[in-house]
Enzyme design. Structure first.
Site, PDB file in Angstrom:
ATOM      1  N   GLU A  89       0.827  -1.197   0.000  1.00 14.70           N
ATOM      2  CA  GLU A  89       0.000   0.000   0.000  1.00 14.70           C
ATOM      3  C   GLU A  89       0.868   1.258   0.000  1.00 14.70           C
ATOM      4  OE1 GLU A  89      -4.148  -1.312   2.044  1.00 14.70           O
ATOM      5  OE2 GLU A  89      -2.364  -1.404   3.282  1.00 14.70           O
ATOM      6  N   CYS A 104       3.391   8.430   1.213  1.00 11.26           N
ATOM      7  CA  CYS A 104       3.868   7.533   2.264  1.00 11.26           C
ATOM      8  C   CYS A 104       4.137   6.197   1.582  1.00 11.26           C
ATOM      9  CB  CYS A 104       2.780   7.419   3.334  1.00 11.26           C
ATOM     10  SG  CYS A 104       3.154   6.238   4.640  1.00 11.26           S
ATOM     11  N   CYS A 111       6.370  -7.067   7.145  1.00 12.22           N
ATOM     12  CA  CYS A 111       7.438  -6.576   8.008  1.00 12.22           C
ATOM     13  C   CYS A 111       7.737  -7.619   9.077  1.00 12.22           C
ATOM     14  CB  CYS A 111       7.038  -5.259   8.670  1.00 12.22           C
ATOM     15  SG  CYS A 111       8.346  -4.565   9.708  1.00 12.22           S
ATOM     16  N   CYS A 115       5.692  -5.307  15.503  1.00 15.42           N
ATOM     17  CA  CYS A 115       5.252  -4.490  16.640  1.00 15.42           C
ATOM     18  C   CYS A 115       3.795  -4.840  16.958  1.00 15.42           C
ATOM     19  CB  CYS A 115       5.363  -3.016  16.303  1.00 15.42           C
ATOM     20  SG  CYS A 115       7.031  -2.546  15.814  1.00 15.42           S
ATOM     21  N   CYS A 118       0.744  -2.810  15.207  1.00 14.08           N
ATOM     22  CA  CYS A 118       0.800  -2.475  13.776  1.00 14.08           C
ATOM     23  C   CYS A 118       0.220  -3.585  12.910  1.00 14.08           C
ATOM     24  CB  CYS A 118       2.250  -2.203  13.395  1.00 14.08           C
ATOM     25  SG  CYS A 118       2.522  -2.003  11.620  1.00 14.08           S
ATOM     26  N   CYS A 330      -1.682   5.644   9.999  1.00 11.16           N
ATOM     27  CA  CYS A 330      -0.468   4.961  10.466  1.00 11.16           C
ATOM     28  C   CYS A 330      -0.809   3.613  11.072  1.00 11.16           C
ATOM     29  CB  CYS A 330       0.217   5.762  11.557  1.00 11.16           C
ATOM     30  SG  CYS A 330       0.805   7.341  11.033  1.00 11.16           S
TER      31      CYS A 330
HETATM   32  N1  SAH Z   1       8.737   0.414  10.072  1.00  7.60           N
HETATM   33  C1  SAH Z   1       8.978   1.795  10.223  1.00  7.60           C
HETATM   34  C2  SAH Z   1       8.182   2.656   9.287  1.00  7.60           C
HETATM   35  C3  SAH Z   1       6.709   2.312   9.078  1.00  7.60           C
HETATM   36  S1  SAH Z   1       5.601   2.575  10.376  1.00  7.60           S
HETATM   37  C4  SAH Z   1       8.730   2.213  11.661  1.00  7.60           C
HETATM   38  O1  SAH Z   1       8.160   1.441  12.401  1.00  7.60           O
HETATM   39  O2  SAH Z   1       9.164   3.309  12.014  1.00  7.60           O
HETATM   40  C5  SAH Z   1       5.331   4.338  10.442  1.00  7.60           C
HETATM   41  C6  SAH Z   1       4.862   4.828  11.808  1.00  7.60           C
HETATM   42  O3  SAH Z   1       3.518   4.392  12.111  1.00  7.60           O
HETATM   43  C7  SAH Z   1       5.730   4.281  12.926  1.00  7.60           C
HETATM   44  O4  SAH Z   1       6.097   5.290  13.832  1.00  7.60           O
HETATM   45  C8  SAH Z   1       4.812   3.271  13.553  1.00  7.60           C
HETATM   46  O5  SAH Z   1       5.204   2.984  14.849  1.00  7.60           O
HETATM   47  C9  SAH Z   1       3.476   3.942  13.432  1.00  7.60           C
HETATM   48  N2  SAH Z   1       2.339   3.030  13.685  1.00  7.60           N
HETATM   49  C10 SAH Z   1       2.294   1.699  13.465  1.00  7.60           C
HETATM   50  N3  SAH Z   1       1.097   1.188  13.866  1.00  7.60           N
HETATM   51  C11 SAH Z   1       0.369   2.235  14.333  1.00  7.60           C
HETATM   52  C12 SAH Z   1      -0.966   2.366  14.876  1.00  7.60           C
HETATM   53  N4  SAH Z   1      -1.774   1.321  14.998  1.00  7.60           N
HETATM   54  N5  SAH Z   1      -1.363   3.602  15.258  1.00  7.60           N
HETATM   55  C13 SAH Z   1      -0.552   4.676  15.107  1.00  7.60           C
HETATM   56  N6  SAH Z   1       0.685   4.618  14.604  1.00  7.60           N
HETATM   57  C14 SAH Z   1       1.160   3.405  14.217  1.00  7.60           C
HETATM   58 FE1  SF4 Z   2       7.202  -3.023  10.982  1.00  3.43          FE
HETATM   59 FE2  SF4 Z   2       4.865  -1.922  11.650  1.00  3.43          FE
HETATM   60 FE3  SF4 Z   2       6.794  -2.168  13.488  1.00  3.43          FE
HETATM   61 FE4  SF4 Z   2       7.100  -0.379  11.487  1.00  3.43          FE
HETATM   62  S1  SF4 Z   2       5.517  -0.340  13.084  1.00  3.43           S
HETATM   63  S2  SF4 Z   2       8.618  -1.833  12.256  1.00  3.43           S
HETATM   64  S3  SF4 Z   2       6.070  -1.490   9.819  1.00  3.43           S
HETATM   65  S4  SF4 Z   2       5.723  -3.862  12.448  1.00  3.43           S
END
Ligand code: SAH
Ligand code: SF4
Length: 337
Positions: A89, A104, A111, A115, A118, A330
């Site tokens: 996406e 973006c 990934c 986390c 996410c 995000c």
């Molecule tokens: N993998 C990289 C870049 C992609 S995520 C990273 O983690 O930095 C981009 C941003 O979105 C990151 O700061 C991530 O922590 C945030 N993010 C992920 N899941 C989210 C959620 N459910 N609500 C708000 N922000 C989120």
């Molecule tokens: Fe991967 Fe999502 Fe964690 Fe970014 S926030 S490192 S995309 S799992």
């Protein structure tokens, strides 16, 4: 042969092979990156014969927009499909008060960092994107909208610092071929220290954003398994080194999850943690992702947290939520149909 992703020099080699002048290469380059056409037939300042010749050996792109969704706030989410059938996406955001168009982009299919908050992490890791697949995301947006993207954030699916060679090569093309200045590009990482150390040795003008999300090892470990491999104290040392070497200010991203990491004591701890780092802070109210129990904080909790954090003397902003109605905010990107 696919023309998108080729540099001017590579296009010159191609036109030479076809016994055409370097000027033709320049025209093709312009059609690809500025006018963002999808087919050779649209390159109308090339002769019909030359276009036919070119079509015999090349096409502009092999990437498709599979689905396009438009949010009521104007944000557009694209599901981009590559020739092997894998999808990612890409999100286009417009901000009313600025003349910016921010893309973006994703750096990987899925990934591996996983986390807990996410959606991308939930699907597991599929594969890296190569640099052409990264830049095709921005070209797809430009082809579809007829507009030029002005800013890029590596905040889509994937961990850019685990695919750094392709991300850096894409960055070079964004600079040289799209004419998007490095200062208008941000790379966001979950804190891959090896990659941060590599970037520290480079003279890159782009912004490094760190997804911190918690000021202590114990709290961060609950959200991000990567904390076990790259713990906060080591991350902080790497960030200080990065700032020393590059002279650049970094961005700290911090998700606010209700009752978990958004309380006043945590705000004070975070302010303390960040005190000696040259950084701006971007608070991201948690966006809901179905498979967990986390909740968004209330507006008053967000403001209180921001206020306490501002005692650190840093600039604190709260990220505007974009495209939540189409799951484009995000953390909501999963790359599925
Ligand atoms: N993998 C990289 C870049 C992609 S995520 C990273 O983690 O930095 C981009 C941003 O979105 C990151 O700061 C991530 O922590 C945030 N993010 C992920 N899941 C989210 C959620 N459910 N609500 C708000 N922000 C989120
Ligand atoms: Fe991967 Fe999502 Fe964690 Fe970014 S926030 S490192 S995309 S799992």
């Amino acid at each position: 042969m696919i023309l998108a992703g080729m540099s001017l020099e590579e296009l010159e080699d191609l036109t030479e092979q076809l016994h055409a002048t370097k000027f033709r290469a320049k025209q093709i380059h312009n059609w690809i990156y500025s006018k963002s056409v999808s087919s050779i037939d649209e390159m109308t300042n090339l002769s019909k014969d030359f276009r036919e010749e070119l079509k015999n050996i090349a096409s502009v792109t092999d990437t498709k927009i599979k689905i396009k969704q438009v949010s009521k706030d104007g944000t557009i989410k694209y599901l981009i499909e590559y020739p092997d059938g894998e999808c990612v996406e890409t999100v286009l955001m417009r901000f009313d008060n600025r003349a910016n168009l921010t893309a973006c982009v994703s750096s990987q299919v899925g990934c591996a960092v996983n986390c807990s908050f996410c959606a991308t992490g939930k699907g597991g890791f599929k594969r890296n994107l190569n640099y052409k697949e990264i830049i095709e995301q921005v070209l797809s947006i430009q082809r579809d909208t007829g507009l030029k993207v002005t800013n890029i954030v590596f905040m889509g699916q994937g961990e850019p610092l685990l695919n750094l060679d392709n991300v850096l090569k894409a960055l070079e093309i964004f600079n040289n071929d799209f004419q998007i200045g490095a200062r208008r590009i941000t790379i966001s990482t979950s804190g891959i220290i090896s990659g941060i150390n590599r970037l520290a040795e480079m003279d890159l003008q782009s912004t490094l954003a760190i997804s911190l999300h918690a000021p202590t090892h114990e709290l961060r470990r609950e959200l991000m398994p990567i904390e076990n491999k790259y713990p906060l104290n080591e991350l902080k040392t790497a960030l200080k080194n990065y700032i020393d070497k590059t002279g650049r200010r970094i961005t700290i991203e911090y998700i606010l999850i209700h009752g978990f990491n958004d309380t006043p004591p945590v705000a004070k701890e975070l302010a303390h943690f960040l005190k000696d780092l040259k950084c701006n802070i971007n608070l991201i109210p948690y966006n809901s992702v179905i498979e967990n129990d986390y909740k968004k904080p209330s507006n008053s909790d967000i403001m209180k947290f921001k206020y306490l954090l501002e005692h650190s003397g840093k600039k604190v902003t709260v990220r505007l939520e974009r495209g939540a109605d189409i799951d484009a905010a995000c953390g909501q990107l999963r790359g599925k149909v």
